[in-house]
Design an enzyme around this catalytic site. Structure first.
Site, PDB file in Angstrom:
ATOM      1  N   GLY A  29       0.828  -1.182   0.112  1.00 21.26           N
ATOM      2  CA  GLY A  29       0.052   0.121   0.189  1.00 21.26           C
ATOM      3  C   GLY A  29       0.849   1.407  -0.014  1.00 21.26           C
ATOM      4  O   GLY A  29       0.478   2.222   0.622  1.00 21.26           O
ATOM      5  N   ILE A  36       0.354   6.543   4.058  1.00 22.93           N
ATOM      6  CA  ILE A  36       0.616   6.142   5.312  1.00 22.93           C
ATOM      7  C   ILE A  36       1.752   4.924   5.246  1.00 22.93           C
ATOM      8  O   ILE A  36       2.398   4.917   6.165  1.00 22.93           O
ATOM      9  CB  ILE A  36      -0.779   5.738   5.840  1.00 22.93           C
ATOM     10  CG1 ILE A  36      -1.492   7.083   6.074  1.00 22.93           C
ATOM     11  CG2 ILE A  36      -0.686   5.085   7.289  1.00 22.93           C
ATOM     12  CD1 ILE A  36      -3.062   6.879   6.359  1.00 22.93           C
ATOM     13  N   TYR A 174     -18.215   9.316   3.506  1.00 24.05           N
ATOM     14  CA  TYR A 174     -17.303   8.063   3.790  1.00 24.05           C
ATOM     15  C   TYR A 174     -17.929   7.091   3.172  1.00 24.05           C
ATOM     16  O   TYR A 174     -17.652   5.912   2.653  1.00 24.05           O
ATOM     17  CB  TYR A 174     -16.791   8.119   5.098  1.00 24.05           C
ATOM     18  CG  TYR A 174     -15.617   7.304   5.218  1.00 24.05           C
ATOM     19  CD1 TYR A 174     -14.540   7.547   4.515  1.00 24.05           C
ATOM     20  CD2 TYR A 174     -15.465   5.928   5.730  1.00 24.05           C
ATOM     21  CE1 TYR A 174     -13.202   6.721   4.560  1.00 24.05           C
ATOM     22  CE2 TYR A 174     -14.248   5.257   6.005  1.00 24.05           C
ATOM     23  CZ  TYR A 174     -13.144   5.773   5.422  1.00 24.05           C
ATOM     24  OH  TYR A 174     -12.050   4.948   5.327  1.00 24.05           O
ATOM     25  N   LYS A 181     -15.007  -0.559   6.066  1.00 24.15           N
ATOM     26  CA  LYS A 181     -13.789  -0.482   7.053  1.00 24.15           C
ATOM     27  C   LYS A 181     -14.522  -1.210   8.267  1.00 24.15           C
ATOM     28  O   LYS A 181     -13.915  -2.089   9.210  1.00 24.15           O
ATOM     29  CB  LYS A 181     -13.699   0.759   7.627  1.00 24.15           C
ATOM     30  CG  LYS A 181     -12.807   1.654   6.539  1.00 24.15           C
ATOM     31  CD  LYS A 181     -11.235   1.002   6.444  1.00 24.15           C
ATOM     32  CE  LYS A 181     -10.384   2.005   5.768  1.00 24.15           C
ATOM     33  NZ  LYS A 181      -9.296   1.083   5.133  1.00 24.15           N
ATOM     34  N   THR A 212      -3.769  12.234   1.438  1.00 23.39           N
ATOM     35  CA  THR A 212      -3.015  11.290   1.073  1.00 23.39           C
ATOM     36  C   THR A 212      -4.000  11.168  -0.523  1.00 23.39           C
ATOM     37  O   THR A 212      -5.159  11.701  -0.559  1.00 23.39           O
ATOM     38  CB  THR A 212      -3.026   9.759   1.659  1.00 23.39           C
ATOM     39  OG1 THR A 212      -4.257   9.165   1.724  1.00 23.39           O
ATOM     40  CG2 THR A 212      -2.242   9.951   2.962  1.00 23.39           C
TER      41      THR A 212
HETATM   42  P1  NAD Z   1      -2.538   6.263  -0.509  1.00 25.67           P
HETATM   43  O1  NAD Z   1      -3.403   6.361  -1.755  1.00 25.67           O
HETATM   44  O2  NAD Z   1      -1.417   6.472  -0.239  1.00 25.67           O
HETATM   45  O3  NAD Z   1      -2.421   4.399  -0.422  1.00 25.67           O
HETATM   46  C1  NAD Z   1      -3.547   3.453  -0.551  1.00 25.67           C
HETATM   47  C2  NAD Z   1      -2.917   2.600  -1.324  1.00 25.67           C
HETATM   48  O4  NAD Z   1      -3.883   1.265  -1.580  1.00 25.67           O
HETATM   49  C3  NAD Z   1      -2.163   2.619  -2.741  1.00 25.67           C
HETATM   50  O5  NAD Z   1      -0.677   2.301  -2.469  1.00 25.67           O
HETATM   51  C4  NAD Z   1      -2.891   1.913  -3.488  1.00 25.67           C
HETATM   52  O6  NAD Z   1      -1.928   1.410  -4.674  1.00 25.67           O
HETATM   53  C5  NAD Z   1      -3.231   0.654  -2.639  1.00 25.67           C
HETATM   54  N1  NAD Z   1      -4.451  -0.120  -3.644  1.00 25.67           N
HETATM   55  C6  NAD Z   1      -5.678   0.453  -3.896  1.00 25.67           C
HETATM   56  N2  NAD Z   1      -6.152  -0.570  -4.650  1.00 25.67           N
HETATM   57  C7  NAD Z   1      -5.584  -1.750  -4.568  1.00 25.67           C
HETATM   58  C8  NAD Z   1      -5.392  -3.086  -5.196  1.00 25.67           C
HETATM   59  N3  NAD Z   1      -6.418  -3.419  -5.886  1.00 25.67           N
HETATM   60  N4  NAD Z   1      -4.426  -3.958  -4.860  1.00 25.67           N
HETATM   61  C9  NAD Z   1      -3.367  -3.557  -4.112  1.00 25.67           C
HETATM   62  N5  NAD Z   1      -3.157  -2.310  -3.800  1.00 25.67           N
HETATM   63  C10 NAD Z   1      -4.275  -1.442  -3.830  1.00 25.67           C
HETATM   64  O7  NAD Z   1      -3.562   6.424   0.884  1.00 25.67           O
HETATM   65  P2  NAD Z   1      -3.441   6.033   2.379  1.00 25.67           P
HETATM   66  O8  NAD Z   1      -4.366   7.132   2.912  1.00 25.67           O
HETATM   67  O9  NAD Z   1      -2.115   6.041   2.511  1.00 25.67           O
HETATM   68  O10 NAD Z   1      -4.208   4.804   2.470  1.00 25.67           O
HETATM   69  C11 NAD Z   1      -3.546   3.656   3.266  1.00 25.67           C
HETATM   70  C12 NAD Z   1      -5.042   2.933   4.197  1.00 25.67           C
HETATM   71  O11 NAD Z   1      -4.825   3.985   5.279  1.00 25.67           O
HETATM   72  C13 NAD Z   1      -5.987   2.625   3.705  1.00 25.67           C
HETATM   73  O12 NAD Z   1      -6.453   1.421   4.052  1.00 25.67           O
HETATM   74  C14 NAD Z   1      -7.135   3.806   3.894  1.00 25.67           C
HETATM   75  O13 NAD Z   1      -8.213   3.435   4.014  1.00 25.67           O
HETATM   76  C15 NAD Z   1      -6.377   4.331   5.330  1.00 25.67           C
HETATM   77  N6  NAD Z   1      -6.636   5.223   6.103  1.00 25.67           N
HETATM   78  C16 NAD Z   1      -6.355   6.240   5.488  1.00 25.67           C
HETATM   79  C17 NAD Z   1      -6.822   7.493   6.152  1.00 25.67           C
HETATM   80  C18 NAD Z   1      -6.430   8.940   5.777  1.00 25.67           C
HETATM   81  O14 NAD Z   1      -7.124   9.894   6.009  1.00 25.67           O
HETATM   82  N7  NAD Z   1      -5.462   9.029   4.562  1.00 25.67           N
HETATM   83  C19 NAD Z   1      -7.312   7.713   7.372  1.00 25.67           C
HETATM   84  C20 NAD Z   1      -7.600   6.312   7.998  1.00 25.67           C
HETATM   85  C21 NAD Z   1      -7.183   5.170   7.294  1.00 25.67           C
END
Ligand code: NAD
Length: 274
Positions: A29, A36, A174, A181, A212
């Protein structure tokens, strides 16, 4: 997009640099330096963990290559789109050739169509619902199962996923991701029960909003960030590095008694009832 991300900084952390020495981990990811997953990678690498990474398709390969080149040592990279079960299985077969066992899996990925992350949940399409569940929730189970043989080789380990408050309470826009989630958080508990006898712990970090790529797909992100500043007990937003350091704790022996848990790294926002 670029303006949204401009002021986001991922700070490196200062933690004991040998806490995770001798341990191995894989991070799924990382899309770019604001991910993150990348903040988590920095915390784990600073503490001495040997890391491998995945990238989702050729489009993101170069980004991940450039980022990982800044870390020490040989860093294996593998393609992995979690919608393709063969890629998930191949990932861990290939990893077995590079690592002698696996201590930690970071599942930091999610996806929903942009049009499902605005307006009313009642309008969610079946296709959009299933896609969000497949990528954002089911993939944790598929990845955990595929990682098992390598983790058992080390006598156990730690699996960490990322969730958000919108999986507990209704958060505007959301929508379908909140439902995914909720499924993810419950998967954490069932997986924790199944894998506990193998000394594998499964936990989630519920992060506050962070700018992000994925978060920019949720309509009204700026409002969420403003609300946090106003309402969270710490009266501020969180940084990705704070999530990274919590993942470090969950990956280390310091958290050895914790499994099936959702730890909030949200400046305390979730405790508020007003
Ligand atoms: P990000 O866009 O940087 O990362 C999301 C990742 O998911 C990317 O690397 C993308 O390639 C990957 N992804 C999506 N579809 C995919 C697939 N089919 N196969 C493999 N990988 C796939 O965004 P982020 O905010 O760093 O998200 C990381 C996690 O953190 C997610 O689960 C997100 O829901 C969670 N999160 C984010 C926040 C926020 O506010 N940014 C808050 C709470 C939780």
């Amino acid at each position: 997009m670029s303006t949204l991300l401009e002021d986001t900084t991922v700070q490196s952390t200062s933690v004991p640099n040998n806490l995770l020495a001798g341990k191995t981990g894989i991070i799924l990811g990382v899309a770019n330096k604001w991910s993150i997953g990348w903040a988590i990678a920095q915390s784990l690498a600073n503490a001495g963990m040997r890391l491998a990474f995945t990238y989702q398709g050729e489009r993101l390969k170069e980004n991940v290559e450039k980022l990982t080149a800044t870390l020490e040592g040989d860093i294996p990279l593998y393609p992995c789109d979690v919608t393709d079960e063969t890629q998930v299985d191949d990932l861990f077969k290939n990893l077995a050739g590079d690592f002698d066992g696996l201590d930690c899996v970071i599942h930091s990925l999610a996806f929903a169509k942009r049009e499902e992350l605005a307006g009313e949940f009642v309008n969610t399409s079946k296709e959009g619902y299933l896609l969000a569940q497949e990528i954002s929730a089911y993939s944790l189970t598929a990845v955990s199962r595929a990682a098992l043989p390598l983790m058992e080789k080390r006598g156990g380990g730690s699996i960490v996923t990322l969730t958000y408050y919108g999986g507990e309470k209704v958060v505007p826009n959301y929508n379908v991701m909140g439902v995914a989630k909720a499924a993810l958080e419950m998967s954490v508990r069932y997986l924790a029960e199944d894998l506990g006898s193998k000394n594998i712990r499964v936990n989630a970090i519920s992060a506050g909003p962070i700018k992000t790529l994925a978060a920019s797909g949720v309509s009204g992100l700026s409002n969420m960030l403003e609300q946090m500043k106003e309402k969270a007990p710490l009266r501020r937003n969180i940084e990705a590095a704070e999530v990274g350091d919590t993942a470090l704790f969950l990956a280390s022996h310091l958290s050895r008694g914790i499994t099936g848990e959702v730890i909030h790294v949200d400046a305390g926002y979730h405790i508020k009832g007003f």
